[in-house]
Design an enzyme around this catalytic site. Structure first.
Site: not given
Ligand SMILES: NC(=O)c1ccc[n+]([C@@H]2O[C@H](COP(=O)([O-])OP(=O)(O)OC[C@H]3O[C@@H](n4cnc5c(N)ncnc54)[C@H](O)[C@@H]3O)[C@@H](O)[C@H]2O)c1
Ligand SMILES: O=C(O)[C@H](O)COP(=O)(O)O
Length: 467
Positions: A315, A345
């Site tokens: 990215e 994102h």
């Molecule tokens: N697109 C975005 O803007 C955005 C925003 C927030 C988070 N995220 C991403 O989303 C991810 C998840 O967020 P969350 O707050 O729900 O995290 P979290 O830690 O609360 O939940 C992640 C879950 O995934 C499970 N897990 C880990 N490895 C695994 C595997 N190999 N197979 C199956 N399950 C598995 C864990 O046990 C956990 O329950 C973050 O790590 C981040 O990378 C993206």
């Molecule tokens: O890990 C996160 O909370 C999300 O991927 C969002 O990331 P950003 O703050 O860079 O949008």
């Protein structure tokens, strides 16, 4: 912040109590205490040592457009805050990070060992987001650098985005909208569905996955989920035993796992083959989790009826043109696909989430800088003491971050034992241990010796004395 006591850390590991002022924008002056060395890094020059302490000595670098709420909290402390809208290329990051005590980033800035090795003054990293995969957490801990994030302030925003995408994909909204933008009226029902009664398969049932589960059920979907941990199902959702079970049973598959070696290309050609004919894939987790060329093939072949991607490998650092084949060879093919929603994102990018994250992470940074509290740290043991008594005469707080090896506590307490230890807490996490002690009966002239004695222990990673 209720717990913020008026303690201002010094770059050298010492701090000075400031009376009756939480907002230190008025640059108070302080009695100088000659520090023997810097935090954990190389010895600082004598000119630097002779600089009188001021809260404005704390240098903060905020990258990636950290929300105003977070900037305000840090500025109110009197810290010097440099704010940049985007991330920085590695060489520029290395130049800047050498100088700062605190860095605030989001998901783009890679704080690798190579970068952190240069960060001689850095004591704490704030990830103003959920993910912390962009930071070498273990290396940071070994250098005595604490890392904080915001574990769930944007979870709801991501869950809502995914709900929107499920409906948009089921109704081919992106395509219809694009067509009409280009002047074409294309009223069709073929291949367009209600989501009521369909099955949503959630991979990763953590903060986001479980929130999404509740929202999806409220719209009449059935929910199954797969997670490496056994987790309580919300509503009538059902955990399945294997990834294969989930892929075979879901009409919509959505990914909410962290980036890790186990989740790299978790969805590739084999997994796409296991999915239902005409099903949909959504990835708002990390770009490394889905093999994009395999997804392109599956969509071209009709196996996958639609997809939504919010995250990508490589990215860019900031806004501007992204889709170039130089970065990723598949970009042109991806852009030409039908019924694919591509977003930059933005899962956590709402006013609510960013404002809450700014407050949460900045408060954690201030508590750490000013008081040494590690509650919520993702790479260090969580240590805090009930209340500070530094406004009383001859009280100091000692923070001793050290290697988790036998015999350290005995040696530390032999040093602290020359004074009255009011409270003490210690905990370890992997190779690193964190000790916090509030001590009374320490004369100002003794502080330097106390600090020096702890610094000389072979187990030391970093010593701070707040007073
Ligand atoms: N697109 C975005 O803007 C955005 C925003 C927030 C988070 N995220 C991403 O989303 C991810 C998840 O967020 P969350 O707050 O729900 O995290 P979290 O830690 O609360 O939940 C992640 C879950 O995934 C499970 N897990 C880990 N490895 C695994 C595997 N190999 N197979 C199956 N399950 C598995 C864990 O046990 C956990 O329950 C973050 O790590 C981040 O990378 C993206
Ligand atoms: O890990 C996160 O909370 C999300 O991927 C969002 O990331 P950003 O703050 O860079 O949008």
């Amino acid at each position: 912040m209720s717990s913020a006591k008026d303690i201002v850390p010094r770059m050298d590991g010492f701090s000075r109590t400031v009376s009756n002022s939480l907002s230190l924008s008025t640059s108070p002056t302080f009695t100088f205490h000659s520090p023997p060395s810097s935090f954990g890094g190389p010895k600082i020059s004598s000119t630097k040592q002779l600089k009188p302490f001021d809260t404005k000595d704390i240098k903060v670098l905020l990258l990636e457009n950290v929300n105003q709420t977070g900037q305000d909290i840090l500025r109110e402390q009197g810290y010097q805050v440099e704010f940049l809208k985007s991330s920085l290329p590695e060489d520029q990051l290395i130049e800047k990070i050498r100088d700062v005590h605190v860095i605030g980033i989001r998901s783009k800035t890679k704080l690798t060992e190579r970068v952190l090795r240069e960060a001689k003054n850095l004591i704490v990293i704030g990830c103003f987001c959920i993910g912390t995969n962009q930071v070498d957490l273990q290396y940071a801990a070994r250098q005595g650098i604490a890392v904080f994030n915001s574990p769930f302030s944007n979870s709801r925003s991501v869950a809502e985005l995914v709900i929107g995408e499920i409906i948009a994909l089921a109704r081919q909204l992106g395509d219809r909208s694009n067509e009409l933008h280009n002047g074409t009226w294309n009223k069709v029902s073929k291949g367009c569905w209600e989501i009521r009664g369909k099955t949503l398969g959630i991979i990763g049932y953590g903060h986001i996955g479980s929130q999404l589960s509740v929202l999806a059920e409220a719209m009449g979907m059935s929910v199954i989920y797969y997670d490496v941990v056994n987790l309580m199902a919300l509503g009538t959702a059902r955990q399945v035993a294997t990834l294969g079970d989930l892929l075979a049973g879901a009409d919509f598959v959505t990914l909410h796992v962290p980036e890790s070696p186990e989740t790299k290309n978790m969805i590739g050609a084999k997994q796409l083959e296991q999915m239902k004919e005409g099903s949909y894939l959504i990835n708002a987790s990390r770009g490394s989790v889905v093999d994009i060329p395999a997804l392109i093939n599956a969509m071209k072949g009709g196996k996958i009826a639609g997809a939504a991607l919010d995250v990508y490998p490589n990215e860019p650092a900031g806004n501007g043109f992204y889709f170039s084949n130089e970065l990723n060879s598949w970009t042109e093919e991806l852009r030409k696909l039908k019924n694919i929603i591509l977003t930059p994102h933005i899962g956590g990018s709402t006013e609510e989430a960013q404002s809450a994250i700014g407050v949460e992470v900045s408060h954690a940074l201030v508590r750490y800088v000013n008081e040494g509290a590690t509650l919520g740290a993702v790479n260090m043991p969580e240590v805090n003491l009930r209340s500070l008594t530094l406004d009383e005469p001859n009280h100091v707080r000692v923070i001793y971050i050290h290697r988790n090896v036998p015999g350290v506590l005995g040696r530390v307490n032999a040093i602290l034992g020359n004074h009255n230890v009011d409270k003490q807490m210690t905990d370890s996490r992997g190779e690193v241990a964190y000790l916090m002690a509030d001590i009374s009966d320490v004369k100002e002239a003794e502080i330097k010796d106390l600090w020096q004695s702890l610094e000389e222990l072979s187990s030391r990673i970093r010593t701070r004395v707040l007073y």
